[in-house]
Motif scaffolding. Structure first.
Motif, PDB file in Angstrom:
ATOM      1  N   ASP A  37       0.846  -1.239   0.114  1.00  0.00           N
ATOM      2  CA  ASP A  37      -0.139   0.225  -0.171  1.00  0.00           C
ATOM      3  C   ASP A  37       0.616   1.252  -0.017  1.00  0.00           C
ATOM      4  O   ASP A  37       0.265   2.387   0.300  1.00  0.00           O
ATOM      5  CB  ASP A  37      -0.960   0.105   1.247  1.00  0.00           C
ATOM      6  CG  ASP A  37      -1.933  -0.892   1.232  1.00  0.00           C
ATOM      7  OD1 ASP A  37      -2.046  -1.625   0.120  1.00  0.00           O
ATOM      8  OD2 ASP A  37      -2.739  -1.448   2.281  1.00  0.00           O
ATOM      9  N   SER A  40      -0.104   3.807  -2.953  1.00  0.00           N
ATOM     10  CA  SER A  40      -1.425   4.466  -2.743  1.00  0.00           C
ATOM     11  C   SER A  40      -1.651   5.443  -1.505  1.00  0.00           C
ATOM     12  O   SER A  40      -2.206   6.286  -1.706  1.00  0.00           O
ATOM     13  CB  SER A  40      -2.521   3.234  -2.555  1.00  0.00           C
ATOM     14  OG  SER A  40      -2.091   2.390  -1.492  1.00  0.00           O
ATOM     15  N   ALA A  43       0.513   8.719  -2.611  1.00  0.00           N
ATOM     16  CA  ALA A  43      -0.863   9.532  -3.487  1.00  0.00           C
ATOM     17  C   ALA A  43      -1.836   9.913  -2.736  1.00  0.00           C
ATOM     18  O   ALA A  43      -2.392  11.050  -2.891  1.00  0.00           O
ATOM     19  CB  ALA A  43      -1.158   8.582  -4.739  1.00  0.00           C
ATOM     20  N   ALA A  44      -2.677   9.195  -1.896  1.00  0.00           N
ATOM     21  CA  ALA A  44      -3.797   9.516  -1.048  1.00  0.00           C
ATOM     22  C   ALA A  44      -3.392  10.930  -0.242  1.00  0.00           C
ATOM     23  O   ALA A  44      -4.374  11.514  -0.006  1.00  0.00           O
ATOM     24  CB  ALA A  44      -4.316   8.455  -0.543  1.00  0.00           C
ATOM     25  N   HIS A 231      -8.783   8.252   3.871  1.00  0.00           N
ATOM     26  CA  HIS A 231      -8.108   8.347   2.831  1.00  0.00           C
ATOM     27  C   HIS A 231      -7.462   6.819   2.387  1.00  0.00           C
ATOM     28  O   HIS A 231      -6.625   6.650   1.487  1.00  0.00           O
ATOM     29  CB  HIS A 231      -6.932   9.207   2.949  1.00  0.00           C
ATOM     30  CG  HIS A 231      -7.299  10.692   3.018  1.00  0.00           C
ATOM     31  ND1 HIS A 231      -7.943  11.268   4.062  1.00  0.00           N
ATOM     32  CD2 HIS A 231      -7.019  11.681   2.115  1.00  0.00           C
ATOM     33  CE1 HIS A 231      -8.199  12.482   3.590  1.00  0.00           C
ATOM     34  NE2 HIS A 231      -7.549  12.847   2.424  1.00  0.00           N
ATOM     35  N   GLY A 232      -8.061   5.740   2.666  1.00  0.00           N
ATOM     36  CA  GLY A 232      -8.100   4.521   2.312  1.00  0.00           C
ATOM     37  C   GLY A 232      -6.660   3.976   2.823  1.00  0.00           C
ATOM     38  O   GLY A 232      -6.149   2.884   2.503  1.00  0.00           O
TER      39      GLY A 232
END
Length: 262
Positions: A37, A40, A43-44, A231-232
């Motif tokens: 992760d 991601s 980026a998030a 934000h995942g």
């Protein structure tokens, strides 16, 4: 398919950590992000990797990690284009059991580190603004490691190290290269820190953290948890401690090198 939930502290653990935090100087909330992760999460959260700072850490311990078993961490750090620093850290500690003289030192601090499902309270004696050239020489083995630590640090080490284990007898474990980025997400009110640790075997650990004063710990923890989840960012991933992972890796490497026939 069932969704893993993030580990949480029990009521008893929460009571303990809040009690420790009240008597600490600061609280640092940490989360390690699963390797799959990393991209991601970068980026998030809007991280700009080009703004990160390169650092290099050397740990000092015996090949079988005697200091670590006694709760001591001894390390020195080089920082890109800046003076470095060193620390002698003891953990766990109970703030009420620390001498008033030690607490009065401007170089000593008590901090609670908390991550999903766990926490530790530590006491650190630090030295700042170390000469980069002397650090580089010590990392290369051309300067005694004890020269990187102040009189206060050496005394703190002597008070807590097992008998017969002198600073200059310790092995160098490392160095390990790190990218550190301080950033403030556009939709989060606090400064965050991202540290990416690069291990020589190709593995990496990405840690996100934010600091706060003890009285804010509960509110900041809830805010940060909500922000990251929105934000995942996976809050349920296995948590790894950067220092312990580094010590284990380099100690295994050192023992393998010293083994007969290696």
């Amino acid at each position: 398919m069932a969704t893993k939930s993030a580990p949480v502290l029990s009521a008893e653990q929460l009571s303990e950590v809040l009690g420790l935090a009240k008597r600490a100087d600061s609280v640092e909330l940490k989360l390690t992000v699963p390797d799959t992760d990393h991209a991601s999460a970068v980026a998030a959260l809007g991280m700009d990797v080009l703004e990160s700072e390169l650092r290099q850490i050397m740990f000092f311990d015996t090949p079988d990690l005697t200091l670590n078993r006694h709760g001591l961490v001894v390390r020195a750090r080089r920082i890109q284009r800046k003076p470095g620093d060193s620390v002698v850290k003891l953990r766990p500690v109970v703030p009420d059991h620390i001498s008033p003289k030690l607490r009065k030192s401007s170089n000593f601090g008590v901090e609670v580190d908390a991550m999903p499902g766990g926490f530790v309270c530590s006491g650190s004696m630090k030295a700042r603004a170390l000469d980069p050239s002397k650090l580089k020489a010590a990392f290369a083995g051309d300067r005694k490691s004890s020269k990187l630590f102040t009189k206060e640090q050496r005394a703190f080490y002597t008070d807590h190290a097992p008998g017969g284990v002198e600073l200059d007898d310790l092995s160098m474990l490392g160095p390990i290269n790190i990218m550190k980025l301080k950033f403030t997400p556009s939709d989060f009110s606090r400064r965050m820190v991202a540290e990416l640790w690069f291990y020589p075997n190709g593995t990496r650990i990405l840690e996100l953290s934010t600091k706060c004063v003890p009285t804010e710990a509960l509110d900041v923890a809830a805010e940060a948890r909500s922000f990251l989840a929105e934000h995942g960012v996976d809050l349920a991933g296995q948590q790894q401690t950067k220092t312990k992972s580094a010590l284990d890796f380099f100690a295994r490497q050192l023992r393998a090198t010293a083994a007969p026939g290696s």
